[in-house]
Design a protein around this motif. Structure first.
Motif, short mmCIF file in Angstrom:
data_model
loop_
_atom_site.label_atom_id
_atom_site.label_comp_id
_atom_site.label_asym_id
_atom_site.label_seq_id
_atom_site.Cartn_x
_atom_site.Cartn_y
_atom_site.Cartn_z
N TRP A 76 -30.04 75.49 -18.93
CA TRP A 76 -31.30 75.41 -19.68
C TRP A 76 -31.79 76.81 -20.00
O TRP A 76 -31.82 77.69 -19.14
CB TRP A 76 -32.34 74.68 -18.83
CG TRP A 76 -33.70 74.51 -19.43
CD1 TRP A 76 -34.00 74.02 -20.66
CD2 TRP A 76 -34.95 74.81 -18.81
NE1 TRP A 76 -35.37 73.99 -20.84
CE2 TRP A 76 -35.98 74.47 -19.71
CE3 TRP A 76 -35.30 75.33 -17.56
CZ2 TRP A 76 -37.32 74.65 -19.43
CZ3 TRP A 76 -36.64 75.50 -17.26
CH2 TRP A 76 -37.64 75.16 -18.19
N ASN A 77 -32.21 77.03 -21.29
CA ASN A 77 -32.68 78.35 -21.69
C ASN A 77 -34.19 78.54 -21.52
O ASN A 77 -34.70 79.65 -21.69
CB ASN A 77 -32.26 78.68 -23.12
CG ASN A 77 -32.88 77.73 -24.16
OD1 ASN A 77 -33.82 76.99 -23.89
ND2 ASN A 77 -32.34 77.76 -25.38
N THR A 80 -39.86 77.26 -24.95
CA THR A 80 -40.92 76.26 -25.04
C THR A 80 -41.73 76.44 -26.32
O THR A 80 -41.69 77.49 -26.96
CB THR A 80 -41.88 76.38 -23.84
OG1 THR A 80 -42.44 77.70 -23.80
CG2 THR A 80 -41.17 76.10 -22.53
N PHE A 104 -34.71 78.84 -29.85
CA PHE A 104 -34.15 77.49 -29.97
C PHE A 104 -32.77 77.57 -30.63
O PHE A 104 -32.55 78.35 -31.55
CB PHE A 104 -35.08 76.59 -30.79
CG PHE A 104 -36.32 76.18 -30.05
CD1 PHE A 104 -36.29 75.15 -29.12
CD2 PHE A 104 -37.53 76.83 -30.29
CE1 PHE A 104 -37.44 74.78 -28.43
CE2 PHE A 104 -38.69 76.46 -29.61
CZ PHE A 104 -38.64 75.43 -28.68
N THR A 105 -31.86 76.73 -30.17
CA THR A 105 -30.51 76.72 -30.72
C THR A 105 -30.50 76.13 -32.12
O THR A 105 -31.37 75.33 -32.49
CB THR A 105 -29.57 75.92 -29.81
OG1 THR A 105 -30.08 74.59 -29.64
CG2 THR A 105 -29.46 76.58 -28.44
N GLY A 108 -29.33 70.92 -31.71
CA GLY A 108 -29.47 70.57 -30.30
C GLY A 108 -30.51 69.50 -30.10
O GLY A 108 -30.69 68.62 -30.94
N SER A 109 -31.22 69.60 -28.98
CA SER A 109 -32.24 68.62 -28.64
C SER A 109 -33.42 69.32 -27.98
O SER A 109 -33.26 70.38 -27.36
CB SER A 109 -31.70 67.56 -27.68
OG SER A 109 -30.66 66.81 -28.26
N VAL A 110 -34.59 68.71 -28.13
CA VAL A 110 -35.77 69.16 -27.40
C VAL A 110 -36.24 68.03 -26.49
O VAL A 110 -36.01 66.85 -26.76
CB VAL A 110 -36.92 69.58 -28.34
CG1 VAL A 110 -36.55 70.86 -29.08
CG2 VAL A 110 -37.29 68.48 -29.33
N THR A 144 -39.84 71.57 -24.93
CA THR A 144 -38.91 72.62 -24.54
C THR A 144 -37.51 72.25 -24.99
O THR A 144 -37.23 71.08 -25.27
CB THR A 144 -38.92 72.85 -23.01
OG1 THR A 144 -38.07 73.95 -22.67
CG2 THR A 144 -38.43 71.61 -22.26
N GLN A 145 -36.64 73.25 -25.07
CA GLN A 145 -35.24 72.97 -25.35
C GLN A 145 -34.67 72.08 -24.25
O GLN A 145 -34.91 72.31 -23.06
CB GLN A 145 -34.44 74.28 -25.39
CG GLN A 145 -33.00 74.13 -25.83
CD GLN A 145 -32.85 74.21 -27.34
OE1 GLN A 145 -33.12 75.24 -27.93
NE2 GLN A 145 -32.39 73.14 -27.96
#
Length: 277
Positions: A76-77, A80, A104-105, A108-110, A144-145
C-alpha cells in the motif's frame, strides 16, 4: 475482534499513517480527518500480520508491505484524498494538485471505507472509468489508494525491512517456499520479486533454511549489522555480505536448545526473545 497487529507507513512527504488489523479488516488513521477508516475487508479472521516498509529503485514511493501467511501478499502506498463530487463513472477530488502528482497510480483502485472502486484513468483531479457506480459517495468522504495484492508472491506472517530488501518467513505460495525454517529475501530494492537463478546472481532474491528448532521462523529483529531469526526454541543470525557478491549468510546465534526447555527463542510475536539461565 480486537486489534491483532499494527503497523505504520511513513510516506516520502513525511506523513505517517498508522494501520491496524482486526477481525477480518484493516483500517488506517486518515491524516486529514484523524478518523480510523476501513482500508480492506475479507481477510481470514483473527490472523497476525507481518509488515515491513518496502521500496523500489524505479520509483520514489514508500510502501507498507503486509501479509498474514494465508491471504495474499499486498502493498500500500498510503496516498489519500477527499471527494469533491461524483458521477456514475467518475470521482473528483478536492484541491488543485493532480491525482498523478498526489501519487495515485495510472490505473488501479481506491478504497472508500473498505469498498473497492476500480478506475481506468486519471485526468487532473478526476478518476475516470470508475466501477462500480460511485455516484452515491458523499462529498467530503475520505478515500485512499487500495493496496495492490499478488496471488503469485510468497506468503508469510513475519517480515522485516533489511538493507533494501524485505525478509520474511515462507509459509505458502510463490516459487521458493519450504516447510520448516525457510526465510526469503526479496530482490535488492524490489519488494515484489523473491526469485533467484541457479546459481544465484548478486542482487537477486534468496532462500535460506533455518533447520534448528523445527517449525517456522516466527519473528525477526535487527541486531548489530544483521537480523536475528527466531523460533520458539532456537535463534540464528542472518546477514548479507556487504560487497559485490551480495552473499546471504545464516549461522547459529545461540546453541539450539536440544532439551526444548524454552530457555532460548520466541516468547511471542510481540515479545521477541527469552534468554534465561
Amino acid at each position: 475482534g480486537g486489534c491483532k497487529s499494527s503497523a505504520k507507513l511513513l510516506r516520502r512527504d513525511g506523513v505517517e499513517l498508522p494501520v491496524k488489523f482486526y477481525s477480518t479488516k484493516s483500517a488506517y488513521l486518515n491524516p486529514d480527518s484523524l478518523d480510523w477508516i476501513v482500508l480492506e475487508t475479507g481477510f481470514t479472521s483473527g490472523l497476525i500480520f507481518g509488515k515491513a516498509m518496502g521500496e523500489k529503485s524505479t520509483d520514489n514511493t514508500n510502501y507498507l508491505v503486509m501479509c498474514n501467511g494465508t491471504d495474499n501478499y499486498r502493498y500500500w502506498n498510503g496516498v489519500t484524498g477527499t471527494v469533491s463530487s461524483t458521477t456514475a463513472t467518475t470521482i473528483v477530488l478536492t484541491g488543485t494538485t493532480t491525482l498523478a502528482n498526489l501519487g495515485f497510480t495510472t490505473t488501479g483502485s481506491v478504497s472508500v471505507a473498505g469498498t473497492d472502486y476500480a478506475y481506468t484513468g486519471l485526468s487532473s483531479q478526476t478518476f475516470t472509468g470508475v466501477t462500480p457506480d460511485p455516484s452515491g459517495i458523499a462529498a467530503n468522504t475520505r478515500l485512499t489508494q487500495m493496496p495492490v495484492t499478488s496471488a503469485t508472491l510468497p506468503k508469510g506472517n513475519a517480515m522485516i525491512s533489511y538493507n533494501g530488501r524485505v525478509v520474511m518467513n515462507a509459509l505458502s505460495g510463490g516459487s521458493s517456499t519450504s516447510a520448516g525454517g525457510s526465510i526469503l529475501g526479496s530482490k535488492l530494492n524490489d519488494y515484489t520479486n523473491f526469485t533467484f537463478a541457479s546459481p544465484r546472481v548478486p542482487a537477486e532474491g534468496y532462500q535460506l533454511i533455518m533447520a534448528e528448532g523445527g517449525g517456522v521462523v516466527q519473528a525477526f529483529v535487527q541486531y548489530e549489522g544483521g537480523l536475528i531469526c527466531g523460533k520458539q526454541n532456537a535463534m540464528s543470525f542472518h546477514n548479507v555480505s556487504f560487497d559485490s557478491n551480495d552473499f546471504p549468510i545464516m549461522k547459529p546465534f545461540l546453541p539450539y536448545d536440544d532439551m526444548l526447555t524454552g530457555h532460548i527463542g520466541i516468547v511471542s510475536k510481540q515479545a521477541m526473545f527469552a534468554l534465561r539461565n
